[in-house]
Motif scaffolding. Structure first.
Motif, short mmCIF file in Angstrom:
data_model
loop_
_atom_site.label_atom_id
_atom_site.label_comp_id
_atom_site.label_asym_id
_atom_site.label_seq_id
_atom_site.Cartn_x
_atom_site.Cartn_y
_atom_site.Cartn_z
N TYR A 99 0.83 -1.21 0.00
CA TYR A 99 0.00 0.00 0.00
C TYR A 99 0.86 1.25 0.00
CZ TYR A 99 -2.84 3.77 1.91
OH TYR A 99 -3.44 4.98 2.13
N ASP A 100 1.86 1.33 0.90
CA ASP A 100 2.71 2.50 0.97
C ASP A 100 3.49 2.72 -0.33
OD1 ASP A 100 1.85 3.05 3.48
OD2 ASP A 100 3.62 2.29 4.52
N SER A 101 3.98 1.63 -0.91
CA SER A 101 4.74 1.74 -2.16
C SER A 101 3.86 2.27 -3.29
CB SER A 101 5.32 0.38 -2.56
OG SER A 101 6.21 -0.10 -1.57
N LEU A 102 2.65 1.70 -3.40
CA LEU A 102 1.73 2.15 -4.45
C LEU A 102 1.26 3.58 -4.22
CD1 LEU A 102 -0.39 -1.11 -4.77
CD2 LEU A 102 1.18 -0.21 -6.49
N LEU A 103 1.04 3.94 -2.96
CA LEU A 103 0.58 5.29 -2.65
C LEU A 103 1.64 6.32 -3.03
CD1 LEU A 103 -1.75 6.92 -1.40
CD2 LEU A 103 -0.58 6.73 0.80
N CYS A 104 2.91 5.99 -2.78
CA CYS A 104 3.99 6.92 -3.13
C CYS A 104 4.16 7.03 -4.64
CB CYS A 104 5.29 6.46 -2.48
SG CYS A 104 5.36 6.79 -0.72
#
Length: 306
Positions: A99-104
């Motif tokens: 999630y964090d990777s995709l959000l960034c």
């Protein structure tokens, strides 16, 4: 004091959102603690899950599901726990890390919009479904009391699946029930990440200890989402309980079968929902609180070094 606590929380949130993707996405401590919290929550709540699973399969009351497990004996009480322990540990890593990777990637500079959080959560749920569906499939076969004689161990199930052809291994074996799992995981992750921060921020304004808003936010989100998607959970459990080379019921036929066997009543579809509330509250509350605590400690250490 309340205003100071809230301001500190918001400052940390905005600082975290504005960090470079490489720093935020690969916080190894967050992955580790997320995995540990999921591991512990799964172990503690597994008996609840197993009772719920029996209700989903046999449409019986809680007392009858407990009686079945008691009659089978303590040696089978934790039968089937290894696949969920592994899958939930991996889920703790995939859920927050992906999630964090995709959000960034979608929004390199914060604060992130609801649209970006929804999209990142949805896609992380897709990744989770693809990666973990085989483990859930094995877990559900192991927990079905009707399969104990034919498939006494994980190895026996894997041997059965691997005896199929390539497409058979996917459609009849490891990825049986994949489409409802995909819908359940993607929507669940999207809803969780969309509303986790607003609930947490609202509670932080009350000046509560930092772990309380995270715990409550995770519990509320997990409970509501699980209840909304509960019919899909029942459908997956029933679809994945089938095993063999023979032609299996299609997705629509499985939906019709579950609806008919539950007397065409929503109330019977939701049998076991009370235990799902308890399990989801504990699991998601702990996971969210521990992950939030780890993020704060990580940023505090980074600030001291700087």
């Amino acid at each position: 004091m309340r205003e100071q606590n809230h301001s500190a929380g918001k400052e940390l949130q905005h600082r975290t959102q504005a960090e470079a993707p490489g720093i935020k996405s690969w916080n190894s401590q967050a992955y580790t603690l997320g995995a540990i919290s999921n591991f512990m929550s799964t172990f503690l709540t597994f008996p609840i899950y197993k009772v719920v699973f029996r209700q989903q399969i046999h449409a019986v009351a809680v007392s009858e599901a407990v009686r079945q497990l008691w009659h089978e004996g303590p040696q089978y009480f934790y039968r089937g726990i290894y696949p969920p322990l592994l899958s939930k540990t991996l889920q703790g890593t995939l859920l927050f890390g992906t999630y964090d990777s995709l959000l960034c990637c979608l929004s390199p500079v914060g604060p992130h919009s609801l649209r970006h959080r929804w999209a990142a959560g949805f896609m992380s749920g897709v990744v989770e479904a693809v990666a973990l569906s085989p483990l859930e499939r094995v877990q559900n076969v192991l927990q079905d009391g009707r399969k104990q004689a034919r498939f006494p161990s994980t190895f026996s199930i894997l041997k059965e699946f691997n005896s199929y052809g390539f497409w058979g291994r996917l459609s009849l074996g490891y990825y049986r029930g994949f489409w409802p799992i995909l819908v359940r995981n993607s929507l669940g992750s999207a809803l969780y990440f969309s509303f986790k921060d607003p609930i947490q921020d609202g509670l932080a304004k009350q000046g509560l200890p930092h772990w309380v808003p995270a715990l409550v936010s995770g519990s509320v989100n997990g409970t509501i989402i699980c209840l909304v998607l509960y019919p899909l959970i029942v459908l997956v459990a029933n679809m994945q309980s089938h095993i063999g080379r023979q032609r299996m019921p299609s997705l629509w036929a499985s939906v019709q079968d579950v609806w008919d066997t539950r007397g065409r009543k929503i109330l019977l579809i939701y049998r076991g929902g009370s235990l799902v509330i308890l399990r989801s509250s504990v699991t998601w509350g702990l996971t969210t609180a521990i992950h939030d605590f780890l993020q704060r400690k990580s940023h505090s250490k980074k600030e001291l070094k700087d």
